[in-house]
Design a protein around this motif. Structure first.
Motif, PDB file in Angstrom:
ATOM      1  N   GLY A  25      -4.223  27.526  -1.773  1.00 14.36           N
ATOM      2  CA  GLY A  25      -5.367  28.368  -2.105  1.00 14.36           C
ATOM      3  C   GLY A  25      -6.591  28.024  -1.282  1.00 14.36           C
ATOM      4  N   GLY A  26      -6.382  27.594  -0.039  1.00 11.09           N
ATOM      5  CA  GLY A  26      -7.512  27.256   0.813  1.00 11.09           C
ATOM      6  C   GLY A  26      -8.223  26.037   0.262  1.00 11.09           C
ATOM      7  N   SER A  27      -9.562  25.959   0.422  1.00  2.94           N
ATOM      8  CA  SER A  27     -10.276  24.765  -0.003  1.00  2.94           C
ATOM      9  C   SER A  27     -10.934  24.953  -1.363  1.00  2.94           C
ATOM     10  N   ASP A  28     -10.965  26.215  -1.863  1.00  3.98           N
ATOM     11  CA  ASP A  28     -11.616  26.493  -3.156  1.00  3.98           C
ATOM     12  C   ASP A  28     -10.888  25.768  -4.281  1.00  3.98           C
ATOM     13  N   SER A  29     -11.646  25.004  -5.079  1.00  3.93           N
ATOM     14  CA  SER A  29     -11.021  24.268  -6.170  1.00  3.93           C
ATOM     15  C   SER A  29     -11.032  25.103  -7.446  1.00  3.93           C
ATOM     16  N   ASP A  30      -9.969  24.978  -8.238  1.00  5.92           N
ATOM     17  CA  ASP A  30      -9.888  25.676  -9.516  1.00  5.92           C
ATOM     18  C   ASP A  30     -10.540  24.851 -10.614  1.00  5.92           C
ATOM     19  N   SER A  31     -10.920  23.639 -10.268  1.00  3.68           N
ATOM     20  CA  SER A  31     -11.420  22.735 -11.289  1.00  3.68           C
ATOM     21  C   SER A  31     -12.918  22.910 -11.493  1.00  3.68           C
ATOM     22  N   ALA A  32     -13.294  23.332 -12.701  1.00  6.22           N
ATOM     23  CA  ALA A  32     -14.723  23.476 -13.022  1.00  6.22           C
ATOM     24  C   ALA A  32     -15.389  22.110 -12.947  1.00  6.22           C
ATOM     25  N   VAL A  33     -14.661  21.091 -13.415  1.00  2.08           N
ATOM     26  CA  VAL A  33     -15.228  19.740 -13.426  1.00  2.08           C
ATOM     27  C   VAL A  33     -15.532  19.266 -12.001  1.00  2.08           C
ATOM     28  N   ASP A  34     -14.592  19.508 -11.064  1.00  2.00           N
ATOM     29  CA  ASP A  34     -14.823  19.115  -9.661  1.00  2.00           C
ATOM     30  C   ASP A  34     -16.050  19.812  -9.105  1.00  2.00           C
ATOM     31  N   THR A  35     -16.151  21.120  -9.364  1.00  2.00           N
ATOM     32  CA  THR A  35     -17.276  21.890  -8.839  1.00  2.00           C
ATOM     33  C   THR A  35     -18.600  21.371  -9.411  1.00  2.00           C
ATOM     34  N   ILE A  36     -18.612  21.095 -10.708  1.00  2.00           N
ATOM     35  CA  ILE A  36     -19.825  20.587 -11.366  1.00  2.00           C
ATOM     36  C   ILE A  36     -20.236  19.255 -10.739  1.00  2.00           C
ATOM     37  N   LYS A  37     -19.256  18.395 -10.511  1.00  2.00           N
ATOM     38  CA  LYS A  37     -19.555  17.080  -9.924  1.00  2.00           C
ATOM     39  C   LYS A  37     -20.045  17.225  -8.485  1.00  2.00           C
ATOM     40  N   GLU A  38     -19.437  18.157  -7.740  1.00  7.03           N
ATOM     41  CA  GLU A  38     -19.889  18.400  -6.355  1.00  7.03           C
ATOM     42  C   GLU A  38     -21.332  18.892  -6.340  1.00  7.03           C
ATOM     43  N   ASN A  39     -21.656  19.793  -7.286  1.00  5.63           N
ATOM     44  CA  ASN A  39     -23.016  20.349  -7.343  1.00  5.63           C
ATOM     45  C   ASN A  39     -24.015  19.381  -7.963  1.00  5.63           C
ATOM     46  N   GLY A  40     -23.495  18.381  -8.683  1.00  3.66           N
ATOM     47  CA  GLY A  40     -24.382  17.428  -9.355  1.00  3.66           C
ATOM     48  C   GLY A  40     -25.119  18.037 -10.530  1.00  3.66           C
ATOM     49  N   LYS A  41     -24.604  19.164 -11.034  1.00  2.00           N
ATOM     50  CA  LYS A  41     -25.343  19.876 -12.080  1.00  2.00           C
ATOM     51  C   LYS A  41     -24.412  20.734 -12.919  1.00  2.00           C
ATOM     52  N   ILE A  42     -24.706  20.807 -14.211  1.00  2.00           N
ATOM     53  CA  ILE A  42     -23.940  21.666 -15.112  1.00  2.00           C
ATOM     54  C   ILE A  42     -24.911  22.666 -15.741  1.00  2.00           C
ATOM     55  N   VAL A  43     -24.463  23.922 -15.887  1.00  2.00           N
ATOM     56  CA  VAL A  43     -25.355  24.982 -16.374  1.00  2.00           C
ATOM     57  C   VAL A  43     -24.926  25.467 -17.759  1.00  2.00           C
TER      58      VAL A  43
END
Ligand code: ARG
Length: 259
Positions: A25-43
């Motif tokens: 699936g390319g580089s896009d991660s399905d993991s919300a947790v990974d994305t949140i950690k990468e962004n350093g922020k949760i909304v």
């Protein structure tokens, strides 16, 4: 013949490489947790007109749900951002990932469960009726009344709109129960239906003109909403279970009701 074999082998390799690329699936991660950690922020998405669960203190959203959200952010080691929006759009925004989770004293029901995943339940509530102080709750009759509700809430969905509990004259829908209560003060609605603690808070702030009562309807449970299948859910559940074990949810409620 040899050439054909080689061409075939080459095609096979190309097909296999292509398949493996799409499988990743390319580089896009399905993991919300990974994305949140990468962004350093949760909304967190909420509607901050629902004290003690969420309300404004100056420009800041505070309340029981904000306290819980701060613990979720801490667990992930990220910053917390709170977005204040219309209550009836929160589920849609969670669904379309315009935020990581919805925490807004959201009652779990089948209709919503079809759209989002819910955490463990952390508060039990019920609907209350706010009436003018000169009315008697013991004999108050909802039949034929003009009822104010917050649009899209369970008070709106179960009791005002599609009820067979009583037949009201009209339902007026507002952006918040506070707005509805103000319109009751102005004489434009007869009463307001909203969850117990927010009803009590509104009455507390209008003690000489309003009172509220429990009409004895079904209990409702609050939970946090995430996108279906989100790997954020177990993290939220861990935090909620811990806070409940430690008696922290009750403590947050006490802190924000001033009881
Ligand atoms: N518990 C009710 C519901 O889920 C009302 C929630 C309203 N919440 C808010 N933050 N305004 O429909």
């Amino acid at each position: 013949m040899k050439n054909m074999k080689r061409t075939f082998a080459l095609i096979l390799v190309v097909v296999m490489v292509l398949l493996s690329i799409t499988a990743c699936g390319g580089s896009d991660s399905d993991s919300a947790v990974d994305t949140i950690k990468e962004n350093g922020k949760i909304v967190m998405l909420t509607n901050a007109a629902f004290a003690p669960f969420e309300y404004m203190e100056g420009n800041t959203v505070v309340g029981v749900d904000a306290d819980i959200a701060a613990e979720i952010a801490k667990e992930l080691g990220v910053e917390l951002e709170i977005v204040n929006m219309d209550f009836d759009s929160i589920i849609d925004f969670v669904k379309t990932e315009k935020g990581d989770f919805g925490a807004a004293g959201i009652t779990v029901n089948e209709e919503r469960k079809a759209q989002v995943d819910f955490s463990v339940e952390y508060v039990t509530s019920t609907q209350y009726v706010i009436i003018p102080a000169d009315q008697d709750p013991a004999t108050y009759d909802l039949n034929g009344k003009i009822i104010g509700v917050q649009q899209g809430t369970t008070g709106d969905m179960y009791y005002a709109s599609v009820t067979d509990t009583f037949t009201c004259k009209e339902v007026k829908r507002y952006k918040s129960a506070v707005d509805a209560a103000n319109d009751m003060k102005a004489g434009r609605v007869d009463c307001v239906i909203i969850d117990e603690l927010p009803a009590k808070k509104i009455v507390e702030n209008n003690a000489d003109t309003m009172l509220c009562y429990d009409p004895g309807w079904a209990p409702e449970d609050y939970a946090i909403a995430v996108k279906k299948g989100s790997d954020l859910l177990p993290v939220i559940n861990t935090v909620l279970e811990r806070l409940m074990d430690e008696g922290m949810i009750e403590e947050y409620v006490i802190n924000h009701t001033g009881a």
